[in-house]
Design a protein around this motif. Structure first.
Motif: not given
Length: 93
Positions: A4, A38, A42
């Motif tokens: 991440r 993304v 998100t």
């Protein structure tokens, strides 16, 4: 499994602006998320979290401008008062 990546607030705001541009051009949510690298979730979270951040920044900027103008006036008044006192002292000598 990919790691991440944490985005800075500046990066998030920049990506949200880009998302608005893409949405105005007719891109879908999935396409926008892919373009910004993304997930759709998100992007939704960012929109919810940062919605209105620009308006708040503009309000704060306006408040600071008003305060700056007030402080400048106070400084000018103090300088003028100091100059008047200096002239009064010279006149007495």
């Amino acid at each position: 499994m990919a790691g991440r990546k944490r985005h800075s607030p500046e990066e998030i705001v920049s990506k949200l602006r880009r998302a608005e541009e893409l949405a105005a051009a007719g891109a879908t949510r999935d396409r926008i998320a892919a373009e910004l690298e993304v997930s759709v979730a998100t992007l939704s979270n960012w929109r919810r979290q940062y919605a209105g951040a620009e308006r708040e920044a503009n309000r704060e900027l306006e408040r600071l401008r008003e305060q700056n103008a007030r402080l400048k006036r106070l400084l000018i008044e103090a300088v003028l008062e100091k100059d008047a006192l200096r002239c009064a002292v010279k006149a007495r000598r």
